[in-house]
Design a protein around this motif. Structure first.
Motif, PDB file in Angstrom:
ATOM      1  N   GLU A  29       0.826  -1.207   0.000  1.00  0.00           N
ATOM      2  CA  GLU A  29       0.000   0.000   0.000  1.00  0.00           C
ATOM      3  C   GLU A  29       0.864   1.263   0.000  1.00  0.00           C
ATOM      4  O   GLU A  29       0.485   2.278  -0.593  1.00  0.00           O
ATOM      5  CB  GLU A  29      -0.926  -0.010   1.209  1.00  0.00           C
ATOM      6  N   LEU A  30       2.025   1.199   0.630  1.00  0.00           N
ATOM      7  CA  LEU A  30       2.919   2.350   0.647  1.00  0.00           C
ATOM      8  C   LEU A  30       3.411   2.676  -0.760  1.00  0.00           C
ATOM      9  O   LEU A  30       3.372   3.835  -1.190  1.00  0.00           O
ATOM     10  CB  LEU A  30       4.108   2.082   1.570  1.00  0.00           C
ATOM     11  N   THR A  31       3.861   1.674  -1.491  1.00  0.00           N
ATOM     12  CA  THR A  31       4.339   1.933  -2.854  1.00  0.00           C
ATOM     13  C   THR A  31       3.197   2.354  -3.771  1.00  0.00           C
ATOM     14  O   THR A  31       3.386   3.194  -4.654  1.00  0.00           O
ATOM     15  CB  THR A  31       5.046   0.689  -3.430  1.00  0.00           C
ATOM     16  N   GLN A  32       2.017   1.784  -3.554  1.00  0.00           N
ATOM     17  CA  GLN A  32       0.864   2.199  -4.358  1.00  0.00           C
ATOM     18  C   GLN A  32       0.542   3.669  -4.133  1.00  0.00           C
ATOM     19  O   GLN A  32       0.192   4.391  -5.075  1.00  0.00           O
ATOM     20  CB  GLN A  32      -0.357   1.336  -4.014  1.00  0.00           C
ATOM     21  N   ALA A  33       0.661   4.122  -2.892  1.00  0.00           N
ATOM     22  CA  ALA A  33       0.375   5.528  -2.587  1.00  0.00           C
ATOM     23  C   ALA A  33       1.401   6.445  -3.234  1.00  0.00           C
ATOM     24  O   ALA A  33       1.057   7.515  -3.759  1.00  0.00           O
ATOM     25  CB  ALA A  33       0.355   5.738  -1.068  1.00  0.00           C
ATOM     26  N   ILE A  34       2.664   6.032  -3.238  1.00  0.00           N
ATOM     27  CA  ILE A  34       3.701   6.858  -3.850  1.00  0.00           C
ATOM     28  C   ILE A  34       3.450   7.015  -5.344  1.00  0.00           C
ATOM     29  O   ILE A  34       3.597   8.110  -5.903  1.00  0.00           O
ATOM     30  CB  ILE A  34       5.093   6.254  -3.591  1.00  0.00           C
ATOM     31  N   LEU A  35       3.044   5.931  -5.993  1.00  0.00           N
ATOM     32  CA  LEU A  35       2.832   5.980  -7.440  1.00  0.00           C
ATOM     33  C   LEU A  35       1.518   6.649  -7.814  1.00  0.00           C
ATOM     34  O   LEU A  35       1.336   7.057  -8.963  1.00  0.00           O
ATOM     35  CB  LEU A  35       2.897   4.573  -8.040  1.00  0.00           C
ATOM     36  N   GLY A  36       0.592   6.785  -6.875  1.00  0.00           N
ATOM     37  CA  GLY A  36      -0.705   7.367  -7.195  1.00  0.00           C
ATOM     38  C   GLY A  36      -1.783   6.344  -7.470  1.00  0.00           C
ATOM     39  O   GLY A  36      -2.897   6.696  -7.881  1.00  0.00           O
ATOM     40  N   LEU A  37      -1.476   5.066  -7.239  1.00  0.00           N
ATOM     41  CA  LEU A  37      -2.480   4.020  -7.423  1.00  0.00           C
ATOM     42  C   LEU A  37      -3.485   3.993  -6.284  1.00  0.00           C
ATOM     43  O   LEU A  37      -4.582   3.449  -6.416  1.00  0.00           O
ATOM     44  CB  LEU A  37      -1.794   2.654  -7.527  1.00  0.00           C
ATOM     45  N   ARG A  38      -3.104   4.562  -5.155  1.00  0.00           N
ATOM     46  CA  ARG A  38      -3.984   4.607  -3.990  1.00  0.00           C
ATOM     47  C   ARG A  38      -3.794   5.963  -3.313  1.00  0.00           C
ATOM     48  O   ARG A  38      -2.674   6.345  -3.005  1.00  0.00           O
ATOM     49  CB  ARG A  38      -3.648   3.463  -3.025  1.00  0.00           C
ATOM     50  N   VAL A  90       9.230   9.551 -11.791  1.00  0.00           N
ATOM     51  CA  VAL A  90       9.267   8.397 -10.900  1.00  0.00           C
ATOM     52  C   VAL A  90       9.312   7.118 -11.739  1.00  0.00           C
ATOM     53  O   VAL A  90       8.456   6.895 -12.598  1.00  0.00           O
ATOM     54  CB  VAL A  90       8.037   8.362  -9.969  1.00  0.00           C
ATOM     55  N   GLY A  91      10.330   6.302 -11.510  1.00  0.00           N
ATOM     56  CA  GLY A  91      10.393   4.971 -12.118  1.00  0.00           C
ATOM     57  C   GLY A  91       9.887   3.946 -11.120  1.00  0.00           C
ATOM     58  O   GLY A  91      10.208   4.022  -9.926  1.00  0.00           O
ATOM     59  N   PHE A  92       9.095   2.988 -11.591  1.00  0.00           N
ATOM     60  CA  PHE A  92       8.415   2.080 -10.656  1.00  0.00           C
ATOM     61  C   PHE A  92       8.438   0.650 -11.193  1.00  0.00           C
ATOM     62  O   PHE A  92       7.941   0.377 -12.283  1.00  0.00           O
ATOM     63  CB  PHE A  92       6.974   2.535 -10.450  1.00  0.00           C
ATOM     64  N   VAL A  93       9.025  -0.253 -10.417  1.00  0.00           N
ATOM     65  CA  VAL A  93       8.980  -1.690 -10.715  1.00  0.00           C
ATOM     66  C   VAL A  93       8.004  -2.320  -9.731  1.00  0.00           C
ATOM     67  O   VAL A  93       8.278  -2.370  -8.523  1.00  0.00           O
ATOM     68  CB  VAL A  93      10.370  -2.334 -10.578  1.00  0.00           C
ATOM     69  N   PRO A  94       6.837  -2.791 -10.201  1.00  0.00           N
ATOM     70  CA  PRO A  94       5.821  -3.322  -9.279  1.00  0.00           C
ATOM     71  C   PRO A  94       6.174  -4.715  -8.789  1.00  0.00           C
ATOM     72  O   PRO A  94       6.988  -5.423  -9.393  1.00  0.00           O
ATOM     73  CB  PRO A  94       4.559  -3.347 -10.144  1.00  0.00           C
ATOM     74  N   GLU A  95       5.545  -5.124  -7.688  1.00  0.00           N
ATOM     75  CA  GLU A  95       5.858  -6.429  -7.112  1.00  0.00           C
ATOM     76  C   GLU A  95       5.305  -7.573  -7.943  1.00  0.00           C
ATOM     77  O   GLU A  95       5.824  -8.687  -7.887  1.00  0.00           O
ATOM     78  CB  GLU A  95       5.330  -6.520  -5.674  1.00  0.00           C
ATOM     79  N   ASP A  96       4.256  -7.337  -8.720  1.00  0.00           N
ATOM     80  CA  ASP A  96       3.671  -8.375  -9.572  1.00  0.00           C
ATOM     81  C   ASP A  96       3.838  -7.948 -11.026  1.00  0.00           C
ATOM     82  O   ASP A  96       3.030  -7.203 -11.562  1.00  0.00           O
ATOM     83  CB  ASP A  96       2.192  -8.565  -9.228  1.00  0.00           C
ATOM     84  N   ARG A  97       4.904  -8.410 -11.660  1.00  0.00           N
ATOM     85  CA  ARG A  97       5.212  -7.936 -13.017  1.00  0.00           C
ATOM     86  C   ARG A  97       4.153  -8.355 -14.026  1.00  0.00           C
ATOM     87  O   ARG A  97       3.858  -7.620 -14.960  1.00  0.00           O
ATOM     88  CB  ARG A  97       6.583  -8.462 -13.454  1.00  0.00           C
ATOM     89  N   GLN A  98       3.576  -9.547 -13.857  1.00  0.00           N
ATOM     90  CA  GLN A  98       2.625 -10.018 -14.855  1.00  0.00           C
ATOM     91  C   GLN A  98       1.307  -9.263 -14.780  1.00  0.00           C
ATOM     92  O   GLN A  98       0.661  -9.030 -15.797  1.00  0.00           O
ATOM     93  CB  GLN A  98       2.406 -11.520 -14.696  1.00  0.00           C
ATOM     94  N   HIS A  99       0.921  -8.859 -13.585  1.00  0.00           N
ATOM     95  CA  HIS A  99      -0.341  -8.145 -13.415  1.00  0.00           C
ATOM     96  C   HIS A  99      -0.189  -6.649 -13.652  1.00  0.00           C
ATOM     97  O   HIS A  99      -1.060  -6.009 -14.249  1.00  0.00           O
ATOM     98  CB  HIS A  99      -0.895  -8.397 -12.015  1.00  0.00           C
ATOM     99  N   ARG A 126       8.065  19.296  -4.565  1.00  0.00           N
ATOM    100  CA  ARG A 126       6.738  19.344  -5.194  1.00  0.00           C
ATOM    101  C   ARG A 126       5.810  18.339  -4.535  1.00  0.00           C
ATOM    102  O   ARG A 126       6.173  17.177  -4.323  1.00  0.00           O
ATOM    103  CB  ARG A 126       6.861  19.030  -6.685  1.00  0.00           C
ATOM    104  N   ASP A 127       4.600  18.750  -4.221  1.00  0.00           N
ATOM    105  CA  ASP A 127       3.602  17.870  -3.634  1.00  0.00           C
ATOM    106  C   ASP A 127       3.022  16.980  -4.737  1.00  0.00           C
ATOM    107  O   ASP A 127       2.356  17.457  -5.659  1.00  0.00           O
ATOM    108  CB  ASP A 127       2.488  18.699  -2.982  1.00  0.00           C
ATOM    109  N   ILE A 128       3.296  15.668  -4.659  1.00  0.00           N
ATOM    110  CA  ILE A 128       2.784  14.734  -5.675  1.00  0.00           C
ATOM    111  C   ILE A 128       1.718  13.814  -5.082  1.00  0.00           C
ATOM    112  O   ILE A 128       1.350  12.810  -5.692  1.00  0.00           O
ATOM    113  CB  ILE A 128       3.921  13.908  -6.295  1.00  0.00           C
ATOM    114  N   THR A 129       1.202  14.163  -3.901  1.00  0.00           N
ATOM    115  CA  THR A 129       0.266  13.289  -3.191  1.00  0.00           C
ATOM    116  C   THR A 129      -0.951  12.927  -4.031  1.00  0.00           C
ATOM    117  O   THR A 129      -1.385  11.768  -4.042  1.00  0.00           O
ATOM    118  CB  THR A 129      -0.217  13.968  -1.889  1.00  0.00           C
TER     119      THR A 129
END
Length: 544
Positions: free
Chosen positions: A299-308, A335-344, A320-323
């Protein structure tokens, strides 16, 4: 207890054109811990699912004490004395330990009433016999993960399992819980049980195994003795020499570039998953986030990326506020992001390799603009990145879904690292990849740090966090319970991962020698059939 000898002879399992197991022979002697070692996707779990009756083999046979057996269901395997503890536990959270242990094997009184007293006594007898130390009256959802795992072991023992299959049993354990599991495994072995221990962790293999069988791409490629070095075992797993050490110079951190200020994140049901987290990250440093899976890291990484969207707090990048930014705008912010589930979340399997390499760039020149895509530039980039990141593929036009797991991960890493970054986040960066691909990905992460990019690594692999990080933040139940240097002892890290914040205990743990997995002082006699020497040449070259 009557011991049991287990043999798999020529086991083959096909799923359409995919050969998951290819004529595998395996013998598990009575009273031994036999490690099945191999990378994720090598076919280990498939083989054990065949043994446990969850899959029917395409060919081959299972022999128990010299008698061929056919297992069409898990019940058939249980009746033959085989039990299995799955990587993802199969417990009813609101039931007690005793109720979970007896589920499907209930003790009854007259008129069909459940005999809870007798069930409870059976659990207590097993707890006393094997030192499993779990309260039969405790509700499972209130137990830490390590104790829940003991409940799964009790479930198998109460059904008189003589062979116990443990599938990646340490994946969700702290170092201390791993030590305790190994104590239980040795006690079971010494009582005559056989244990098949499925893992990809080399240190654990050396600590607890009596014999090792290595599987690569669905085939047995060799056997090894636990006295073999980690380098030898890794080479056998991959099929070529591998450097297991992460080489990096000391960090040269600069100014603060990225901050989390009192960030709180809820899940879809309104439960707090990230609880008032404050963090600072400087340019040119790697912050490792450690913790048992499920403590708010996702959930922390999702919040950083804007998914949550955070329920409270602020996320700032270079002031800069990117919240409140969307994922697209967050990526555009650098922001570069490698997700925990690459296939999904990381690739589109039906798209080509070259298309996946520009998924987050197709709206920009030179790859596209408006509604048009420039196929020539997309292909040129594909050729370049495939060579630069050593992506093993038949063609840049091959579907990304046809690549091995390690090469799919390289596609994601190549895409995210092939543009100027102001922040790089990698969640479980080497999950499901072989040690060869792991070596390459680690090198690229360190190289990104060395050009000044602040890097966040989230991993449940403690060895990976310690090897890569310049600072380690430990998460427990959504909170940062401590930030320590990578020189912190494993005992200290394990206490933090279990939520221990007592300064006296942590200080005491910090001054002790680093916690290592216990290896028995007196090695047990190996069942040496002349085939146990390390073979680092067998099998075909593994795909990195």
């Amino acid at each position: 207890m009557t011991a049991l000898k287990l043999e798999l002879r020529g086991i083959t399992k096909r799923f359409g054109s995919l050969v998951a197991n290819d004529h595998i022979d395996l013998t598990v002697e009575p009273g031994e811990i036999h490690c099945l070692l191999g990378e994720n996707g090598a076919g280990k779990s498939t083989l054990m699912n065949v043994l446990y009756g969850l899959y029917e083999p395409t060919s081959g046979e299972i022999v128990v004490d010299g008698q061929p057996r056919t297992f069409r269901t898990a019940g058939d395997a249980i009746d033959a004395g085989i039990g299995m503890v799955h990587q993802h536990f199969m417990l009813v959270p609101v039931f007690t330990v005793a109720e979970n242990v007896m589920l499907g094997n209930e003790e009854t009184q007259a008129l069909g009433w459940l005999d809870r007293r007798r069930a409870r006594k059976k659990v207590l007898d097993l707890v006393a016999e094997y030192g499993l130390e779990v309260n039969p009256d405790a509700t499972v959802e209130d137990l830490p993960v390590g104790l829940q795992q003991r409940v799964e072991i009790l479930k198998a023992l109460v059904r008189d399992a003589k062979v116990l299959i443990l599938d990646e049993p340490t994946a969700v354990l702290t170092p201390q819980e791993t030590q305790e599991l190994f104590r239980v495994m040795r006690a079971l072995r010494d009582s005559g049980h056989s244990i098949v221990f499925i893992t990809h962790k080399l240190k654990e293999v050396k600590a607890v195994a009596d014999r090792i069988t290595v599987i690569r791409r669905g085939k047995v490629v060799g056997s090894a003795d636990p006295s073999s070095s980690e380098t030898e075992l890794a080479s056998l797993m991959v099929g070529r020499p591998v450097d297991l050490v992460v080489h990096k110079e000391p960090a040269q951190p600069g100014e603060v570039r990225f901050t989390l200020e009192n960030v709180t994140v809820l899940d879809d049901f309104g439960n707090v998953q990230v609880d008032s987290v404050d963090l600072e990250l400087r340019e040119g440093e790697i912050l490792g986030v450690a913790g048992v899976q499920g403590n708010g890291q996702t959930e922390l990484t999702q919040a950083i990326l804007g998914l949550r969207r955070p329920a409270a707090g602020r996320i700032r990048l270079d002031g800069r506020d990117i919240t409140a930014l969307s994922p697209r705008k967050t990526l555009d912010a650098g922001v570069g992001f490698v997700p925990e589930d690459r296939q999904h979340d990381g690739i589109v399997g039906e798209f080509t390799v070259s298309e996946n390499l520009v998924l987050d760039l197709v709206t920009r020149p030179p790859y596209g603009g408006g509604i048009a895509i420039n196929p020539k530039k997309v292909r040129e980039n594909g050729y370049k990145r495939v060579e630069e990141f050593d992506i093993r593929t038949q063609s840049i036009d091959s579907p990304a879904g046809s690549l091995s797991g390690g090469n799919q991960q390289k596609v994601v890493v190549a895409r995210e690292m092939s543009r100027p970054l102001r922040l790089f986040i990698a969640s479980q960066p080497t999950r499901g990849v072989d040690v060869g691909a792991m070596e390459f990905i680690h090198q690229r992460i360190v190289a990104e740090r060395d050009v000044g990019t602040p890097v966040v690594i989230v991993s449940t692999e403690l060895d990976e966090v310690v090897a890569l990080a310049d600072r380690i933040a430990v998460m427990y139940r959504g909170r940062i319970v401590g930030i320590v240097p990578p020189t912190a002892t494993r005992e200290q890290l394990g206490l933090l991962m279990a939520g221990v914040e007592d300064p006296a205990l942590l200080e005491k743990a910090a001054t002790r020698p680093s916690l290592e997995l216990d290896v028995e002082d007196t090695p047990r006699d190996r069942h040496n059939d002349g085939d146990n020497d390390t073979d680092t040449t067998g099998g075909e070259e593994g795909q990195a």
